[in-house]
Design a protein around this motif. Structure first.
Motif, PDB file in Angstrom:
ATOM      1  N   ASN A  58       2.176 -11.305   3.975  1.00  0.00           N
ATOM      2  CA  ASN A  58       2.211  -9.848   4.098  1.00  0.00           C
ATOM      3  C   ASN A  58       1.183  -9.182   3.194  1.00  0.00           C
ATOM      4  O   ASN A  58       0.468  -8.268   3.621  1.00  0.00           O
ATOM      5  N   THR A  59       1.100  -9.633   1.958  1.00  0.00           N
ATOM      6  CA  THR A  59       0.151  -9.041   1.017  1.00  0.00           C
ATOM      7  C   THR A  59      -1.279  -9.353   1.422  1.00  0.00           C
ATOM      8  O   THR A  59      -2.160  -8.494   1.338  1.00  0.00           O
ATOM      9  N   PHE A  60      -1.521 -10.561   1.898  1.00  0.00           N
ATOM     10  CA  PHE A  60      -2.855 -10.905   2.385  1.00  0.00           C
ATOM     11  C   PHE A  60      -3.235 -10.000   3.555  1.00  0.00           C
ATOM     12  O   PHE A  60      -4.372  -9.517   3.637  1.00  0.00           O
ATOM     13  N   GLY A  61      -2.296  -9.752   4.442  1.00  0.00           N
ATOM     14  CA  GLY A  61      -2.558  -8.875   5.580  1.00  0.00           C
ATOM     15  C   GLY A  61      -2.928  -7.467   5.151  1.00  0.00           C
ATOM     16  O   GLY A  61      -3.775  -6.820   5.766  1.00  0.00           O
ATOM     17  N   GLU A  62      -2.306  -6.988   4.102  1.00  0.00           N
ATOM     18  CA  GLU A  62      -2.592  -5.640   3.614  1.00  0.00           C
ATOM     19  C   GLU A  62      -3.857  -5.573   2.762  1.00  0.00           C
ATOM     20  O   GLU A  62      -4.616  -4.621   2.871  1.00  0.00           O
ATOM     21  N   LEU A  63      -4.050  -6.561   1.902  1.00  0.00           N
ATOM     22  CA  LEU A  63      -5.088  -6.432   0.871  1.00  0.00           C
ATOM     23  C   LEU A  63      -6.123  -7.543   0.851  1.00  0.00           C
ATOM     24  O   LEU A  63      -7.109  -7.442   0.113  1.00  0.00           O
ATOM     25  N   GLN A  71       0.800  -1.219   0.000  1.00  0.00           N
ATOM     26  CA  GLN A  71       0.000   0.000   0.000  1.00  0.00           C
ATOM     27  C   GLN A  71       0.835   1.273   0.000  1.00  0.00           C
ATOM     28  O   GLN A  71       0.384   2.301  -0.498  1.00  0.00           O
ATOM     29  N   SER A  72       2.051   1.214   0.512  1.00  0.00           N
ATOM     30  CA  SER A  72       2.877   2.422   0.567  1.00  0.00           C
ATOM     31  C   SER A  72       3.659   2.676  -0.719  1.00  0.00           C
ATOM     32  O   SER A  72       4.325   3.708  -0.834  1.00  0.00           O
ATOM     33  N   VAL A  73       3.566   1.775  -1.673  1.00  0.00           N
ATOM     34  CA  VAL A  73       4.312   1.912  -2.923  1.00  0.00           C
ATOM     35  C   VAL A  73       3.351   2.311  -4.042  1.00  0.00           C
ATOM     36  O   VAL A  73       2.412   1.582  -4.355  1.00  0.00           O
ATOM     37  N   GLY A  74       3.615   3.473  -4.630  1.00  0.00           N
ATOM     38  CA  GLY A  74       2.809   3.928  -5.762  1.00  0.00           C
ATOM     39  C   GLY A  74       3.405   3.494  -7.088  1.00  0.00           C
ATOM     40  O   GLY A  74       4.554   3.041  -7.155  1.00  0.00           O
ATOM     41  N   MET A  75       2.624   3.660  -8.119  1.00  0.00           N
ATOM     42  CA  MET A  75       3.082   3.261  -9.454  1.00  0.00           C
ATOM     43  C   MET A  75       4.267   4.104  -9.905  1.00  0.00           C
ATOM     44  O   MET A  75       5.133   3.620 -10.626  1.00  0.00           O
ATOM     45  N   ASP A  76       4.350   5.358  -9.466  1.00  0.00           N
ATOM     46  CA  ASP A  76       5.487   6.189  -9.842  1.00  0.00           C
ATOM     47  C   ASP A  76       6.781   5.651  -9.239  1.00  0.00           C
ATOM     48  O   ASP A  76       7.834   5.695  -9.873  1.00  0.00           O
ATOM     49  N   ALA A  77       6.708   5.124  -8.018  1.00  0.00           N
ATOM     50  CA  ALA A  77       7.900   4.520  -7.410  1.00  0.00           C
ATOM     51  C   ALA A  77       8.333   3.278  -8.193  1.00  0.00           C
ATOM     52  O   ALA A  77       9.532   3.052  -8.384  1.00  0.00           O
ATOM     53  N   VAL A  78       7.370   2.491  -8.655  1.00  0.00           N
ATOM     54  CA  VAL A  78       7.688   1.311  -9.462  1.00  0.00           C
ATOM     55  C   VAL A  78       8.321   1.750 -10.777  1.00  0.00           C
ATOM     56  O   VAL A  78       9.307   1.166 -11.233  1.00  0.00           O
ATOM     57  N   ARG A  79       7.779   2.806 -11.378  1.00  0.00           N
ATOM     58  CA  ARG A  79       8.346   3.340 -12.619  1.00  0.00           C
ATOM     59  C   ARG A  79       9.796   3.748 -12.391  1.00  0.00           C
ATOM     60  O   ARG A  79      10.693   3.388 -13.154  1.00  0.00           O
TER      61      ARG A  79
END
Length: 188
Positions: free
Chosen positions: A108-113, A27-35
């Motif tokens: 971790n991902t299950f916990g978040e989403l 959740q703390s990572v946006g698409m711009d950070a991935v870019r």
């Protein structure tokens, strides 16, 4: 992105997102950070993944392949069914000691989403079921009862969570020792 990086955009994006999600959470990572991390222009990022949810699912599938390869490699050199089962915990020990270990990406991902994304929840459940089937196959090769597989898988899952929360890799050795007791008791 270096001029010599010829990997497809999709591969670079998944690997970059995996690193970022592992380090900072989904959740703390946006698409711009991935870019920025991948070096792939935003337009090509959205051509490869129409949404962040699609990227998250691709990262989970990537992690599943990495997990399966690691487990298979760890168990391949074992010479007996019992050793193959215990090699799972040796794999965990090695993983827990790696610099990038932040716990199980699926948990971790299950916990978040998991509560807001049925697709994420389904993907995580499918991976966990696949691991349980794998362990069940090893138990079957050993001639052990089906209940042993569920117990051994639960030990592995618990070790992952404990190692991540406590920051101590010894959880794998403790789980391995408990697995030995369970295996010996089941076969007695």
């Amino acid at each position: 992105m270096s001029a010599t990086d010829v990997r497809p955009d999709r591969e670079r994006l998944v690997e970059a997102a995996d690193r970022l999600f592992n380090a900072r959470g989904v959740q703390s990572v946006g698409m711009d950070a991935v870019r920025a991390e991948s070096g792939v222009p935003l337009k090509r990022l959205y051509a490869a993944f129409s949404s962040k949810d699609d990227l998250v699912l691709a990262v989970l599938h990537h992690r599943e392949g990495t997990w399966e390869q690691g487990i298979a490699a760890a168990t391949a050199s074992a010479t007996s069914p019992r050793e193959r089962l215990l090699a799972v915990y040796d794999f965990l020990d090695s993983w827990f000691r790696s610099d990038g270990f932040r716990g199980c990406g699926f948990i971790n991902t299950f916990g978040e989403l998991g509560g807001v994304s049925p697709e994420v929840a389904d993907t995580v459940r499918a991976q966990k079921a696949s691991f349980q089937r794998y362990v069940a196959g090893l138990v079957d090769d050993l001639g052990g009862p089906p209940a042993l597989a569920a117990q051994l898988a639960l030990l592995a899952e618990g070790a992952q969570t404990t190692a991540a929360i406590e920051g101590r890799p010894e959880a794998a050795a403790h789980a391995r020792a408990a697995a030995e007791v369970l295996i010996d008791t089941a076969l007695a």
